[in-house]
Scaffold this motif. Structure first.
Motif, PDB file in Angstrom:
ATOM      1  N   ILE A 186      60.522   4.243  48.313  1.00  0.00           N
ATOM      2  CA  ILE A 186      61.952   4.443  48.561  1.00  0.00           C
ATOM      3  C   ILE A 186      62.044   5.625  49.511  1.00  0.00           C
ATOM      4  N   ALA A 187      62.558   5.379  50.704  1.00  0.00           N
ATOM      5  CA  ALA A 187      62.635   6.419  51.731  1.00  0.00           C
ATOM      6  C   ALA A 187      63.520   7.576  51.259  1.00  0.00           C
ATOM      7  N   PRO A 188      63.206   8.801  51.660  1.00  0.00           N
ATOM      8  CA  PRO A 188      64.061   9.940  51.293  1.00  0.00           C
ATOM      9  C   PRO A 188      65.481   9.755  51.841  1.00  0.00           C
ATOM     10  N   TYR A 189      66.445  10.205  51.069  1.00  0.00           N
ATOM     11  CA  TYR A 189      67.848  10.070  51.454  1.00  0.00           C
ATOM     12  C   TYR A 189      68.158  11.056  52.573  1.00  0.00           C
ATOM     13  N   SER A 190      68.756  10.576  53.642  1.00  0.00           N
ATOM     14  CA  SER A 190      68.964  11.391  54.837  1.00  0.00           C
ATOM     15  C   SER A 190      69.967  12.522  54.639  1.00  0.00           C
ATOM     16  N   MET A 191      70.937  12.372  53.743  1.00  0.00           N
ATOM     17  CA  MET A 191      71.975  13.387  53.558  1.00  0.00           C
ATOM     18  C   MET A 191      71.591  14.456  52.525  1.00  0.00           C
TER      19      MET A 191
END
Length: 155
Positions: A68-73
């Motif tokens: 699960i890619a890191p959340y950009s915000m």
């Protein structure tokens, strides 16, 4: 000014490789224990199931290698992209899966991840047996034949 919604309403991420590599015996829909930034990344469809598999640890079912890619915000409170995540199943289903997965040649693999109508992330897993090379060839032949029939129908 209208507020833009960066999250998708309908998320359905499939493990396309799974149906080619495995023959599904039984499927289950499970819940997944996630952190806040993980669910936000899933709603942005930033998940990969291609390398993922399920294992039993101390009588509980976990999924490994689901990226699960890191959340950009998120600034400093972001999640680890690849970690073991606990799957939520009923006790009877867990016992049944544990006994069947102990058999030789059977594995538990994730098939797809989706957001249900209540907004919860659900994971569809399958008890599966690996396909032999000739089985894969047969599947490809059937797929090509179906495609050819559809082409003829539209002509």
């Amino acid at each position: 000014m209208a507020k833009s919604n960066r999250f998708e309403k309908f998320v359905n991420i499939k493990n396309k490789k799974a149906s080619f590599e495995f023959e599904f015996i039984d499927t289950y829909v499970t819940g997944v224990m996630l952190t806040g930034t993980e669910i936000k990344s899933i709603r942005e469809s930033k998940v990969s199931l291609t390398e993922a598999f399920c294992i039993f640890l101390d009588g509980e079912l976990y999924i490994r290698q689901m990226h699960i890619a890191p959340y950009s915000m998120a600034a400093s409170y972001n999640h680890v992209s690849v970690r073991d995540r606990k799957l939520l199943l009923k006790k009877k289903e867990l016992e049944k899966l544990e006994t069947k997965s102990a058999e030789k040649g059977l594995a538990i693999i994730p098939v797809r991840i989706f957001i249900n109508d209540r907004g919860l992330a659900k994971l569809e897993i399958a008890l599966a047996r690996g396909k032999k090379t000739h089985d894969k060839r047969q599947d490809l032949k059937e797929k090509d034949a179906k495609r050819e029939l559809q082409r003829m129908a539209f002509d």
